[in-house]
Design a protein around this motif. Structure first.
Motif, PDB file in Angstrom:
ATOM      1  N   UNK A  39       1.119  -1.837  -0.248  1.00  0.00           N
ATOM      2  CA  UNK A  39       0.228   0.404  -0.014  1.00  0.00           C
ATOM      3  C   UNK A  39       0.687   1.269   0.102  1.00  0.00           C
ATOM      4  N   UNK A  40       2.132   1.444   1.201  1.00  0.00           N
ATOM      5  CA  UNK A  40       2.465   2.516   0.847  1.00  0.00           C
ATOM      6  C   UNK A  40       3.847   2.662  -0.960  1.00  0.00           C
ATOM      7  N   UNK A  41       3.910   1.303  -0.913  1.00  0.00           N
ATOM      8  CA  UNK A  41       5.390   1.967  -2.041  1.00  0.00           C
ATOM      9  C   UNK A  41       4.372   1.226  -3.650  1.00  0.00           C
ATOM     10  N   UNK A  42       3.676   0.427  -3.705  1.00  0.00           N
ATOM     11  CA  UNK A  42       3.549   0.534  -4.919  1.00  0.00           C
ATOM     12  C   UNK A  42       3.661   1.559  -5.584  1.00  0.00           C
ATOM     13  N   UNK A 336      -7.533   6.678  -1.151  1.00  0.00           N
ATOM     14  CA  UNK A 336      -6.240   6.935   0.187  1.00  0.00           C
ATOM     15  C   UNK A 336      -5.258   6.221  -0.716  1.00  0.00           C
ATOM     16  N   UNK A 337      -5.263   4.482  -0.999  1.00  0.00           N
ATOM     17  CA  UNK A 337      -3.676   3.891  -1.040  1.00  0.00           C
ATOM     18  C   UNK A 337      -3.147   4.572  -2.386  1.00  0.00           C
ATOM     19  N   UNK A 338      -4.206   4.504  -2.802  1.00  0.00           N
ATOM     20  CA  UNK A 338      -3.682   5.495  -4.045  1.00  0.00           C
ATOM     21  C   UNK A 338      -3.106   6.659  -4.393  1.00  0.00           C
ATOM     22  N   UNK A 339      -3.834   7.656  -3.733  1.00  0.00           N
ATOM     23  CA  UNK A 339      -3.313   9.261  -4.268  1.00  0.00           C
ATOM     24  C   UNK A 339      -2.524   9.915  -3.193  1.00  0.00           C
ATOM     25  N   UNK A 340      -2.613   8.885  -1.934  1.00  0.00           N
ATOM     26  CA  UNK A 340      -2.240   9.835  -0.809  1.00  0.00           C
ATOM     27  C   UNK A 340      -0.223  10.063  -1.234  1.00  0.00           C
ATOM     28  N   UNK A 341      -0.144   9.257  -1.713  1.00  0.00           N
ATOM     29  CA  UNK A 341       1.692   9.126  -2.056  1.00  0.00           C
ATOM     30  C   UNK A 341       1.954  10.173  -3.073  1.00  0.00           C
ATOM     31  N   UNK A 342       0.875  10.212  -4.159  1.00  0.00           N
ATOM     32  CA  UNK A 342       0.782  11.831  -4.910  1.00  0.00           C
ATOM     33  C   UNK A 342      -0.125  12.957  -4.812  1.00  0.00           C
ATOM     34  N   UNK A 343      -0.517  12.639  -4.088  1.00  0.00           N
ATOM     35  CA  UNK A 343      -1.216  13.897  -2.870  1.00  0.00           C
ATOM     36  C   UNK A 343      -0.827  14.691  -2.024  1.00  0.00           C
ATOM     37  N   UNK A 344       0.299  14.045  -1.492  1.00  0.00           N
ATOM     38  CA  UNK A 344       1.103  15.085  -0.045  1.00  0.00           C
ATOM     39  C   UNK A 344       2.300  15.213  -1.346  1.00  0.00           C
ATOM     40  N   UNK A 345       3.645  14.633  -2.044  1.00  0.00           N
ATOM     41  CA  UNK A 345       4.702  15.326  -2.766  1.00  0.00           C
ATOM     42  C   UNK A 345       4.122  16.202  -3.510  1.00  0.00           C
ATOM     43  N   UNK A 360      11.161  11.925  -3.190  1.00  0.00           N
ATOM     44  CA  UNK A 360      11.695  10.927  -2.155  1.00  0.00           C
ATOM     45  C   UNK A 360      11.114  11.798  -0.596  1.00  0.00           C
ATOM     46  N   UNK A 361      11.411  12.739  -0.085  1.00  0.00           N
ATOM     47  CA  UNK A 361      11.061  13.107   1.337  1.00  0.00           C
ATOM     48  C   UNK A 361       9.622  12.928   1.453  1.00  0.00           C
ATOM     49  N   UNK A 362       8.965  13.551   1.159  1.00  0.00           N
ATOM     50  CA  UNK A 362       7.533  13.465   0.389  1.00  0.00           C
ATOM     51  C   UNK A 362       6.742  12.486   1.022  1.00  0.00           C
ATOM     52  N   UNK A 363       7.762  11.138  -0.469  1.00  0.00           N
ATOM     53  CA  UNK A 363       6.869   9.478  -0.129  1.00  0.00           C
ATOM     54  C   UNK A 363       7.574   9.078   0.920  1.00  0.00           C
ATOM     55  N   UNK A 364       8.567   8.929   1.317  1.00  0.00           N
ATOM     56  CA  UNK A 364       8.501   8.520   2.472  1.00  0.00           C
ATOM     57  C   UNK A 364       8.511   9.145   3.745  1.00  0.00           C
ATOM     58  N   UNK A 365       7.437  10.690   3.649  1.00  0.00           N
ATOM     59  CA  UNK A 365       6.457  10.978   4.558  1.00  0.00           C
ATOM     60  C   UNK A 365       5.346  10.119   4.573  1.00  0.00           C
ATOM     61  N   UNK A 366       4.836   9.544   3.813  1.00  0.00           N
ATOM     62  CA  UNK A 366       3.917   9.425   3.271  1.00  0.00           C
ATOM     63  C   UNK A 366       3.611   7.763   4.136  1.00  0.00           C
ATOM     64  N   UNK A 367       4.990   6.969   3.705  1.00  0.00           N
ATOM     65  CA  UNK A 367       4.762   5.685   4.905  1.00  0.00           C
ATOM     66  C   UNK A 367       5.066   6.160   6.418  1.00  0.00           C
ATOM     67  N   UNK A 368       5.194   7.631   6.792  1.00  0.00           N
ATOM     68  CA  UNK A 368       5.223   7.642   7.983  1.00  0.00           C
ATOM     69  C   UNK A 368       3.652   7.749   8.554  1.00  0.00           C
ATOM     70  N   UNK A 369       3.262   8.530   7.653  1.00  0.00           N
ATOM     71  CA  UNK A 369       1.613   8.795   7.624  1.00  0.00           C
ATOM     72  C   UNK A 369       1.067   7.425   7.832  1.00  0.00           C
TER      73      UNK A 369
END
Length: 511
Positions: A39-42, A336-345, A360-369
């Motif tokens: 979910x966090x990395x695909x 949420x799973x599909x678009x959170x990374x794209x939205x936050x970054x 990279x920072x945004x994607x890593x932060x989504x993993x933390x979230x």
């Protein structure tokens, strides 16, 4: 020995100790490591390999399609399985082995389509393991302990996802593993996270396989007879009558098939997004399946296909009500799973390239979230049985879903990325309930001998909204919101509200 032995014909399941319930559910820690990494990395892997934002949803289609096919089949066969290793546990182990191999392969994908194929294989393998785990609680626990059992699963789901979600961030920020890479190359931090996750998944599932026991089919049958007697119902010992007449199957199948074909024609003629063809194919395929069942019924043929399809149309009223709740719930979660990374970054970090440091920072932060909401879910799981005793399971679930709606809207409303952990608290409470409360409600409403197949069929109501999300969200964002991923989370919040309202209308059955 591989069976529980309270006496072969005991009519009532004995209560199990807290340690026994713990051991039953440890495997879900491993399963959720796989799901958490996925979910966090695909989306990150897909974008790294060249996928555009508005094509992410269709690439995710493998996961729900696989669950749609695998879970009812595995549920049906696990209901009828008994080996020296038990009823459900052989499926746990086989699925864990396959998932471990897929986790190792996916971050090493040489191309986008190879990664999509690995997602398909990974999800199929996780489903082989996960589906019997849901039935496992229903098999082994008395009805009054099932809310606790599913809440314990919720705890391990949250804990496993926390572990998986924060792995890339920990590796890059604590252990100094590089989190950026050349264009088209998955970062080393993500690869190592998948390797560690593979070991964790297999170890946790093996723990449950080796530390638990199961009731024999004869004991399960005795429990079901006692349950039927307590409800004043006659035990169903003979074969069940078909859910529909031959003409009923043919008519219903023809209607679904025509709708599917009409969809193909309209989508092609109007030059609509090709992703919509998947929905048309779903209707056409379900129509053909019903016609096939009608033809087999005419020839008095009985097999797994006919039994599963008949069970779908025999589902209890409780399950029908929960189907509506699940539809809106999982549409929101998939958004949420599909678009959170794209939205936050893009919104919170202003990244325009997947190779940039900001991305990279945004994607890593989504993993933390994602780790935050799963951590909250792990803790919230212990409050659910207590709250359910006070206000009931339906009201508890509705309240949690409303908190999830507030959480998704909060991601849209808050612009400081450092504060995004606050709305994830609401998402965490919702997630704790989503992975436990509907199953506790359902397990009391279905026959013991069909616990596996109905838990598998229940997955259909998770898959259909995911299919819808995967096929239309990209089109909606592109058409109405200029491709801005953040609006998918607003749509998810609205869907959570609709799910909460539907939960209050469920006709709950108590044994």
């Amino acid at each position: 020995m591989s069976k529980v032995t309270p006496g072969p014909l005991h009519a009532i399941r004995p209560r199990l100790s807290g340690l026994a319930i713990w051991n039953m559910c440890v495997g879900f820690f491993g399963i959720q490591i796989g799901f958490g990494l996925q979910n966090a990395n695909t989306s990150r892997i897909f974008q790294t390999l060249g996928a555009e934002v508005d094509s992410l949803a269709i690439l995710w289609i493998a996961a729900p399609l696989t669950g749609l096919l695998i879970q009812p089949i595995i549920g049906h066969f696990s209901d009828k399985t008994w080996t020296r290793f038990g009823r459900r546990r052989p499926y746990f182990l086989v699925g864990a082995i396959l998932t471990t191999l897929a986790l190792i392969a996916m971050p090493n994908s040489p191309s986008l389509w190879f990664a999509a194929a690995m997602l398909w294989i990974m999800d199929a393998s996780i489903n082989i393991t996960m589906e019997p785990f849901r039935a496992f609680v229903g098999d082994n626990l008395p009805e009054e302990q099932r809310t606790t059992g599913y809440a314990m699963q919720s705890f391990f789901i949250g804990a496993g996802a926390v572990f998986a979600s924060v792995l890339p961030w920990l590796l890059s920020n604590v252990f100094g593993v590089v989190s950026t890479a050349a264009e088209g190359v998955v970062p080393l931090s993500v690869k190592i996270a998948f390797y560690v996750g593979a070991v964790g998944l297999f170890s946790a599932v093996l723990w449950t396989v080796l530390s638990t026991k199961e009731y024999t089919p004869e004991q399960i049958a005795a429990f079901e007879r006692a349950r039927q007697a307590s409800l004043g119902l006659q035990a169903e010992d003979g074969p069940e009558a078909p859910a529909r007449t031959i003409q009923g199957w043919m008519t219903s199948g023809l209607i679904c098939g025509v709708l599917g074909l009409l969809g193909f024609v309209l989508i092609t003629a109007l030059n609509l997004e090709k992703e919509l063809l998947i929905l048309a194919g779903f209707f056409a395929g379900f129509g053909l399946l019903q016609i096939a069942v009608g033809m087999m019924q005419r020839r008095s043929i009985t097999n797994a296909v006919t039994e599963i399809v008949n069970d779908i149309f025999r589902m209890p009223d409780t399950m029908r009500g929960l189907a509506v709740v699940q539809f809106f719930t999982w549409f929101a979660l998939f958004a949420m799973w599909i678009y959170t990374t794209a939205a936050v970054t893009s919104v919170h970090y202003g990244a325009t390239s997947t190779t940039s440091r900001a991305y990279a920072e945004g994607a890593d932060w989504v993993g933390v979230l994602f780790g935050v909401y799963n951590g909250v879910a792990a803790l919230a799981a212990f409050t659910l049985p207590v709250l359910a005793k006070r206000i009931g399971r339906k009201a508890t679930h509705a309240l949690m879903l409303l908190l999830g709606a507030l959480g998704l809207f909060g991601i849209f409303a808050i612009r400081d990325p450092g504060l995004l952990w606050l709305p994830m608290i609401g998402v965490g409470f919702a997630w704790a309930s989503v992975v436990s409360m509907p199953y506790a409600i359902l397990s009391a409403a279905v026959p013991d001998r069909k616990m596996g197949v109905y838990m598998g069929v229940f997955n259909i109501f998770i898959v259909v909204p995911q299919l819808l999300a995967a096929t239309v969200l990209g089109l909606i964002l592109k058409t109405l919101f200029g491709g801005q991923a953040i609006w998918a989370l607003v749509l998810g919040a609205i869907s959570f509200v609709l799910a909460a309202g539907s939960a209050l209308l469920v006709k709950e059955h108590r044994a």
